[in-house]
Design a protein around this motif. Structure first.
Motif, short mmCIF file in Angstrom:
data_model
loop_
_atom_site.label_atom_id
_atom_site.label_comp_id
_atom_site.label_asym_id
_atom_site.label_seq_id
_atom_site.Cartn_x
_atom_site.Cartn_y
_atom_site.Cartn_z
N GLU A 188 -15.89 -13.57 -39.53
CA GLU A 188 -15.05 -12.43 -39.88
C GLU A 188 -13.60 -12.62 -39.45
O GLU A 188 -12.76 -11.78 -39.73
CB GLU A 188 -15.62 -11.15 -39.25
CG GLU A 188 -17.00 -10.76 -39.78
CD GLU A 188 -16.97 -10.47 -41.27
OE1 GLU A 188 -15.99 -9.87 -41.74
OE2 GLU A 188 -17.93 -10.84 -41.97
N GLN A 189 -13.33 -13.71 -38.76
CA GLN A 189 -11.96 -14.05 -38.36
C GLN A 189 -11.63 -15.42 -38.95
O GLN A 189 -11.52 -16.42 -38.23
CB GLN A 189 -11.84 -14.06 -36.83
CG GLN A 189 -12.16 -12.75 -36.16
CD GLN A 189 -11.14 -11.68 -36.49
OE1 GLN A 189 -9.96 -11.96 -36.70
NE2 GLN A 189 -11.59 -10.42 -36.53
N PRO A 190 -11.46 -15.51 -40.27
CA PRO A 190 -11.33 -16.81 -40.93
C PRO A 190 -10.11 -17.62 -40.52
O PRO A 190 -10.18 -18.84 -40.42
CB PRO A 190 -11.28 -16.46 -42.43
CG PRO A 190 -10.83 -15.04 -42.47
CD PRO A 190 -11.40 -14.40 -41.25
N VAL A 191 -8.99 -16.95 -40.26
CA VAL A 191 -7.77 -17.68 -39.89
C VAL A 191 -7.94 -18.33 -38.53
O VAL A 191 -7.70 -19.54 -38.36
CB VAL A 191 -6.54 -16.75 -39.91
CG1 VAL A 191 -5.31 -17.51 -39.42
CG2 VAL A 191 -6.30 -16.21 -41.32
N GLU A 192 -8.34 -17.55 -37.53
CA GLU A 192 -8.51 -18.08 -36.18
C GLU A 192 -9.62 -19.12 -36.13
O GLU A 192 -9.52 -20.13 -35.42
CB GLU A 192 -8.81 -16.95 -35.20
CG GLU A 192 -7.64 -16.00 -34.97
CD GLU A 192 -6.38 -16.74 -34.50
OE1 GLU A 192 -6.52 -17.60 -33.60
OE2 GLU A 192 -5.30 -16.47 -35.03
N SER A 193 -10.69 -18.90 -36.89
CA SER A 193 -11.80 -19.84 -36.90
C SER A 193 -11.39 -21.17 -37.55
O SER A 193 -11.79 -22.24 -37.10
CB SER A 193 -13.00 -19.25 -37.63
OG SER A 193 -13.52 -18.15 -36.90
N LEU A 194 -10.59 -21.09 -38.60
CA LEU A 194 -10.11 -22.32 -39.24
C LEU A 194 -9.22 -23.10 -38.29
O LEU A 194 -9.27 -24.34 -38.24
CB LEU A 194 -9.36 -21.99 -40.53
CG LEU A 194 -8.89 -23.19 -41.37
CD1 LEU A 194 -10.06 -24.11 -41.72
CD2 LEU A 194 -8.20 -22.71 -42.64
N LEU B 9 -13.38 -20.06 -46.03
CA LEU B 9 -12.54 -19.82 -47.21
C LEU B 9 -13.04 -18.61 -47.99
O LEU B 9 -12.24 -17.77 -48.42
CB LEU B 9 -12.51 -21.06 -48.11
CG LEU B 9 -11.77 -22.30 -47.57
CD1 LEU B 9 -11.89 -23.44 -48.55
CD2 LEU B 9 -10.31 -21.99 -47.29
N GLU B 10 -14.35 -18.51 -48.15
CA GLU B 10 -14.91 -17.37 -48.87
C GLU B 10 -14.64 -16.07 -48.14
O GLU B 10 -14.32 -15.04 -48.76
CB GLU B 10 -16.42 -17.57 -49.06
CG GLU B 10 -16.77 -18.70 -50.02
CD GLU B 10 -18.26 -19.01 -50.04
OE1 GLU B 10 -19.00 -18.42 -49.22
OE2 GLU B 10 -18.69 -19.84 -50.88
N SER B 11 -14.75 -16.11 -46.80
CA SER B 11 -14.45 -14.91 -46.02
C SER B 11 -12.98 -14.54 -46.15
O SER B 11 -12.63 -13.36 -46.31
CB SER B 11 -14.80 -15.15 -44.54
OG SER B 11 -14.42 -14.05 -43.74
N GLY B 12 -12.10 -15.55 -46.08
CA GLY B 12 -10.66 -15.30 -46.21
C GLY B 12 -10.27 -14.77 -47.57
O GLY B 12 -9.38 -13.93 -47.70
#
Length: 241
Positions: A113-119, A172-175
């Motif tokens: 649910e945190q795609p930017v930080e996880s990436l 990417l899908e979450s983002g």
């Protein structure tokens, strides 16, 4: 790597009828490996570790069976006994190298649910792993010089394929669903962008340092390049970086 979604709301408790417990059958204790089995595994592990160092230092052609057995404090015949041949040993070195990186990737805990930080975490992991495991880079260079002919004979190569592409696809899908990432971007290409920029820097750090006239191996230089990779990837995938 495993992604942990935000936990759902727990359902209300319901009353359940009491269950009568019956004594569980006693299981026989697991049989421990004997002295011979442990000694054999230790010998095999020592040879594998020694081979990794020798092949990383001398390459495949220069990494002789004699050097490996000497480094492992073993005998040439033990290498043939456990691995069949020098090539068989080199293939297992490559498999073990991929397995160790795969295991390290699986230790990551990411919030889908945190795609930017996880990436960012994925990028930092890959680049940091390369810098902390130079033997990994050297062995990959060696195998690429041989056009991948050894790893192509591995029956386990696909088992150790990086889960990074799968998790990047989920991120990417979450983002996209949160309207922070652009649609139509390949997870494979994002992974290759991360791997290529991290790998090239580490694999060519010596020649690049001489060419550019600066030490690219300092912690400051590595941190600066890592931050640049993060910025590059985010600018690639984000709608408003």
């Amino acid at each position: 790597m495993t992604a942990k979604p935000v936990s759902d709301v727990k359902p209300a408790r319901t009353t359940k009828p009491a269950r009568v417990r019956t004594p569980a059958p006693r299981l026989a204790p697991a049989k421990r490996p004997g002295v011979r089995e442990r000694a054999a595994q230790t010998t095999r592990d020592n040879i594998l570790r020694a081979a990794t160092k020798v092949f990383a230092r001398y390459g495949y052609d220069g990494g002789s069976v004699e050097k490996i057995s000497r480094s492992a404090k073993s005998f040439d015949r033990m290498i043939y006994y456990y691995f069949g041949s020098k090539e068989g040993l080199f293939i297992e070195v490559l498999e073990d190298m991929y397995r160790r990186m795969n295991d390290a990737e699986l230790e990551l805990t990411l919030d889908i649910e945190q795609p930017v930080e996880s990436l960012k975490e994925v990028i930092n992991f890959v680049v940091t792993y390369y810098s902390k495991n130079p033997e990994f880079i050297t062995l990959l260079n060696t195998e690429n010089l041989h056009r991948g002919k050894h790893i192509s004979k591995s029956a386990r190569a696909r088992e150790y394929s990086s889960p990074a592409i799968a998790i990047i696809r989920q991120l990417l899908e979450s983002g996209i669903s949160k309207r922070v990432f652009r649609d139509g971007i390949s997870a494979r290409n994002v992974y290759l962008l991360i791997a290529a920029t991290g790998y090239f820097y580490i694999s060519n750090r010596h020649t690049l340092s001489a060419f550019l006239g600066e030490d690219l191996q300092t912690p400051e230089a590595l941190a600066q390049w890592q931050a640049f990779i993060v910025s590059t990837v985010l600018r690639t995938v984000m709608i408003n970086p």
